[in-house]
Scaffold this motif. Structure first.
Motif, short mmCIF file in Angstrom:
data_model
loop_
_atom_site.label_atom_id
_atom_site.label_comp_id
_atom_site.label_asym_id
_atom_site.label_seq_id
_atom_site.Cartn_x
_atom_site.Cartn_y
_atom_site.Cartn_z
N VAL A 185 10.80 -16.68 -19.76
CA VAL A 185 10.04 -15.90 -18.79
C VAL A 185 9.72 -14.52 -19.34
CG1 VAL A 185 10.15 -14.77 -16.53
CG2 VAL A 185 10.97 -17.11 -16.77
N GLY A 186 10.72 -13.87 -19.93
CA GLY A 186 10.53 -12.53 -20.44
C GLY A 186 9.63 -12.45 -21.67
N GLN A 187 9.49 -13.59 -22.36
CA GLN A 187 8.64 -13.61 -23.56
C GLN A 187 7.28 -14.22 -23.24
OE1 GLN A 187 9.50 -16.55 -26.53
NE2 GLN A 187 9.08 -15.13 -28.21
N LYS A 188 7.25 -15.49 -22.92
CA LYS A 188 6.00 -16.21 -22.74
C LYS A 188 5.23 -15.80 -21.49
CE LYS A 188 6.46 -18.71 -26.44
NZ LYS A 188 5.57 -18.48 -27.61
N LEU A 189 5.93 -15.73 -20.36
CA LEU A 189 5.22 -15.41 -19.12
C LEU A 189 4.81 -13.93 -19.06
CD1 LEU A 189 6.95 -17.59 -16.39
CD2 LEU A 189 5.22 -18.18 -18.11
N SER A 215 5.31 -13.16 -11.17
CA SER A 215 5.93 -13.82 -10.01
C SER A 215 5.22 -15.14 -9.70
CB SER A 215 5.86 -12.89 -8.80
OG SER A 215 6.40 -13.50 -7.66
N LYS A 216 3.88 -15.10 -9.72
CA LYS A 216 3.10 -16.32 -9.43
C LYS A 216 3.27 -17.36 -10.55
CE LYS A 216 -0.36 -13.85 -6.68
NZ LYS A 216 -1.78 -13.41 -6.59
N LEU A 217 3.33 -16.88 -11.79
CA LEU A 217 3.50 -17.80 -12.91
C LEU A 217 4.87 -18.48 -12.87
CD1 LEU A 217 1.89 -15.92 -15.94
CD2 LEU A 217 0.98 -17.88 -14.67
N ALA A 238 -1.42 -20.79 -22.21
CA ALA A 238 -0.82 -21.36 -21.00
C ALA A 238 -0.31 -22.78 -21.27
CB ALA A 238 -1.83 -21.37 -19.86
N GLY A 239 -1.10 -23.55 -22.02
CA GLY A 239 -0.69 -24.91 -22.36
C GLY A 239 0.53 -24.93 -23.26
N GLN A 240 0.58 -24.04 -24.22
CA GLN A 240 1.73 -23.96 -25.12
C GLN A 240 3.00 -23.59 -24.36
OE1 GLN A 240 0.36 -21.11 -28.00
NE2 GLN A 240 -0.99 -22.55 -29.04
N ALA A 241 2.87 -22.68 -23.41
CA ALA A 241 4.02 -22.27 -22.61
C ALA A 241 4.52 -23.43 -21.76
CB ALA A 241 3.65 -21.09 -21.71
N ALA A 242 3.60 -24.22 -21.21
CA ALA A 242 3.99 -25.37 -20.39
C ALA A 242 4.75 -26.40 -21.21
CB ALA A 242 2.75 -26.01 -19.76
N SER A 244 10.74 -5.34 -3.01
CA SER A 244 9.36 -5.60 -2.60
C SER A 244 9.04 -7.10 -2.71
CB SER A 244 8.40 -4.80 -3.47
OG SER A 244 7.06 -5.02 -3.08
N PHE A 245 9.35 -7.70 -3.87
CA PHE A 245 9.15 -9.14 -4.04
C PHE A 245 9.97 -9.63 -5.23
CE2 PHE A 245 5.68 -7.00 -6.26
CZ PHE A 245 5.68 -7.59 -7.53
N VAL A 246 10.13 -10.95 -5.32
CA VAL A 246 10.88 -11.56 -6.44
C VAL A 246 9.92 -11.79 -7.60
CG1 VAL A 246 12.14 -13.60 -7.23
CG2 VAL A 246 12.58 -12.66 -4.96
N VAL A 247 10.29 -11.30 -8.76
CA VAL A 247 9.50 -11.55 -9.97
C VAL A 247 10.00 -12.82 -10.64
CG1 VAL A 247 8.73 -10.64 -12.19
CG2 VAL A 247 9.16 -9.07 -10.28
N VAL A 248 11.30 -12.91 -10.87
CA VAL A 248 11.91 -14.08 -11.52
C VAL A 248 13.01 -14.62 -10.62
CG1 VAL A 248 13.03 -14.94 -13.61
CG2 VAL A 248 11.50 -12.96 -13.75
#
Length: 209
Positions: free
Chosen positions: A69-73, A99-101, A132-136, A183-187
């Motif tokens: 998450v901290g690298q790719k996203l 957050s959305k990713l 995005a495809g590589q991350a998936a 405020s909101f959840v990131v991860v």
């Protein structure tokens, strides 16, 4: 003109922070993948102490996913923000995209690549589309490797807006102020067998810029 200069300086500082973080995480990700593979191999051949072995697997898996998450996203979020509107590149905007990713790549049924590409506004064949495809593929490989060995866990997305950080469940994302309200959840957090192996990373109100 002064406002533009300040905005450019702010964007440059944010970019420097992102690039520095990605450099640090790149080699760490490779080391974690090897560690997780070794732990899973041990679990496959030694079933006498399942509790101890699975505990180690969960810790390694939670750390590797956190690094993903901290690298790719983070990289994808920055690329998307730059393509959409570079002048609006703020910490909050990056956190919102991340957050959305997370909800797309860490979906209960597995990575939702089409959804992620829509969120990123990627155009077929462009740099963001390919990244995005590589991350998936990467996160799918990580998760499938664990679940093949019967490792089960859940993501924790539950939170309450406007309340202080619950240190038993949450931590401030990036350089957000840990004394400010959520405020909101990131991860999301990582929970297995009732134990929390990774805290939520949350965005706080004071980090709006």
């Amino acid at each position: 003109m002064r406002d533009n200069e300040l905005s450019s300086a702010s964007n440059a500082a944010l970019l420097e922070m992102i690039l520095h973080r990605l450099t640090d995480l790149d080699s760490h990700m490779s080391d974690l993948s090897e560690k997780l593979h070794d732990v899973l191999s041990q679990l496959a051949y030694s079933r006498e102490d399942l509790t101890g072995a699975e505990d180690e697997v969960h810790r390694a898996l939670a750390e590797e996913i956190g690094t993903f998450v901290g690298q790719k996203l983070l990289s994808l979020s920055y690329m998307s923000a730059q393509q959409q509107n570079g002048s609006q590149l703020t910490k909050k905007r990056i956190a919102q995209i991340m957050s959305k990713l997370c909800s797309a790549y860490l979906a209960p049924s597995g990575p939702e690549l089409n959804r992620a590409r829509r969120l990123l506004r990627a155009r077929k064949g462009d740099e963001v589309w390919q990244a995005a495809g590589q991350a998936a593929l990467q996160i799918k490989k990580i998760l499938e490797s664990a679940r093949i060995h019967g490792i089960e866990f859940v993501w924790d997305y539950e939170f309450s807006t406007g309340l202080p950080i619950d240190e038993t469940r949450q931590q401030a994302w990036s350089t957000c102020d840990p004394t400010s309200d959520v405020s909101f959840v990131v991860v999301p957090g990582y929970i297995a067998d009732g134990e929390r192996y990774r805290l939520q990373e949350v965005f706080t109100d004071s980090a709006a810029s």
